[in-house]
Design an enzyme around this catalytic site. Structure first.
Site, PDB file in Angstrom:
ATOM      1  N   ASP A  39       0.859  -1.169   0.000  1.00 52.53           N
ATOM      2  CA  ASP A  39       0.000   0.000   0.000  1.00 52.53           C
ATOM      3  C   ASP A  39       0.904   1.230   0.000  1.00 52.53           C
ATOM      4  O   ASP A  39       2.116   1.116  -0.159  1.00 52.53           O
ATOM      5  CB  ASP A  39      -0.990  -0.032   1.174  1.00 52.53           C
ATOM      6  CG  ASP A  39      -0.337   0.196   2.528  1.00 52.53           C
ATOM      7  OD1 ASP A  39       0.907   0.317   2.609  1.00 52.53           O
ATOM      8  OD2 ASP A  39      -1.078   0.253   3.523  1.00 52.53           O
ATOM      9  N   CYS A  87       3.271  -2.954   4.077  1.00 55.28           N
ATOM     10  CA  CYS A  87       2.495  -1.777   4.453  1.00 55.28           C
ATOM     11  C   CYS A  87       3.247  -1.073   5.570  1.00 55.28           C
ATOM     12  O   CYS A  87       4.397  -1.415   5.857  1.00 55.28           O
ATOM     13  CB  CYS A  87       1.056  -2.133   4.832  1.00 55.28           C
ATOM     14  SG  CYS A  87       0.841  -3.123   6.323  1.00 55.28           S
ATOM     15  N   THR A 106       2.975  -0.978   8.986  1.00 54.28           N
ATOM     16  CA  THR A 106       3.386  -1.846  10.091  1.00 54.28           C
ATOM     17  C   THR A 106       3.470  -3.311   9.694  1.00 54.28           C
ATOM     18  O   THR A 106       4.094  -4.102  10.389  1.00 54.28           O
ATOM     19  CB  THR A 106       2.400  -1.748  11.272  1.00 54.28           C
ATOM     20  OG1 THR A 106       1.122  -2.236  10.842  1.00 54.28           O
ATOM     21  CG2 THR A 106       2.296  -0.331  11.803  1.00 54.28           C
ATOM     22  N   HIS A 128       9.523 -24.062   9.572  1.00 56.14           N
ATOM     23  CA  HIS A 128       8.524 -24.743  10.399  1.00 56.14           C
ATOM     24  C   HIS A 128       7.079 -24.467  10.006  1.00 56.14           C
ATOM     25  O   HIS A 128       6.219 -25.312  10.245  1.00 56.14           O
ATOM     26  CB  HIS A 128       8.716 -24.363  11.876  1.00 56.14           C
ATOM     27  CG  HIS A 128       9.983 -24.897  12.448  1.00 56.14           C
ATOM     28  ND1 HIS A 128      10.303 -24.750  13.772  1.00 56.14           N
ATOM     29  CD2 HIS A 128      11.023 -25.567  11.886  1.00 56.14           C
ATOM     30  CE1 HIS A 128      11.484 -25.312  14.010  1.00 56.14           C
ATOM     31  NE2 HIS A 128      11.941 -25.811  12.866  1.00 56.14           N
ATOM     32  N   HIS A 151       6.583 -30.928  11.028  1.00 53.57           N
ATOM     33  CA  HIS A 151       5.998 -29.620  10.750  1.00 53.57           C
ATOM     34  C   HIS A 151       4.873 -29.715   9.721  1.00 53.57           C
ATOM     35  O   HIS A 151       3.924 -28.933   9.766  1.00 53.57           O
ATOM     36  CB  HIS A 151       7.082 -28.643  10.293  1.00 53.57           C
ATOM     37  CG  HIS A 151       8.195 -28.537  11.281  1.00 53.57           C
ATOM     38  ND1 HIS A 151       8.039 -28.011  12.545  1.00 53.57           N
ATOM     39  CD2 HIS A 151       9.492 -28.929  11.201  1.00 53.57           C
ATOM     40  CE1 HIS A 151       9.180 -28.071  13.198  1.00 53.57           C
ATOM     41  NE2 HIS A 151      10.083 -28.623  12.399  1.00 53.57           N
TER      42      HIS A 151
END
Length: 146
Positions: A7, A64, A66, A97, A132
């Site tokens: 963004d 973005c 954060t 994992h 996993h």
């Protein structure tokens, strides 16, 4: 093929990610945004997530401010395991994992040097499988919950 999306908050960092991918000769498809003008991150997260789940791209990168909004939006899609990473160890372990298929970065949270190192590790690290894989199957089962 790597699906790219950002963004306005991640636009500047994405330009550097694109430069890095070009320098490494890694193929990608850019789903935007293509300017620093304000835009809606869920639209971009959807495009990248659909490219990954549809098989058009093997992995994705979302950026973005954060990384939180992109992570939330991308993880709404069945088959997406988007991981917000702010350090090298998390980038490595989420591939080993969790078989994460989308890396999410927060451009206003980490610097460019660290972001590119995280990207490098994310793209180079294989999924370990084994025990996993069973856990990834359990996570996939959670996608059926309503």
């Amino acid at each position: 093929m790597i699906a790219l999306g950002c963004d306005h908050g991640g636009f500047a960092m994405m330009q550097d990610v694109i430069k890095y991918l070009d320098e490494q000769g890694l193929p990608y498809k850019n789903f935007g945004t293509f300017t620093a003008d304000s835009c809606d991150y869920p639209v971009i997260a959807e495009a990248v997530s659909r490219a990954v789940t549809g098989g058009e791209c093997d992995k994705g990168v979302l950026i973005c401010g954060t990384g939180i909004g992109m992570s939330i939006a991308a993880n709404k899609f069945s088959g997406i395991r988007a991981a917000l990473c702010g350090d090298s160890y998390s980038a490595e372990m989420t591939r080993r994992h969790n078989d994460a298929n989308i890396l999410v970065l927060g451009a206003r949270v980490i610097g460019l040097g660290l972001a590119l190192k995280i990207l490098e590790i994310f793209l180079a690290t294989p999924f370990e499988g084994g025990r996993h894989a069973r856990r990834i199957a359990l996570v996939s089962d959670l996608e059926k919950c309503k």
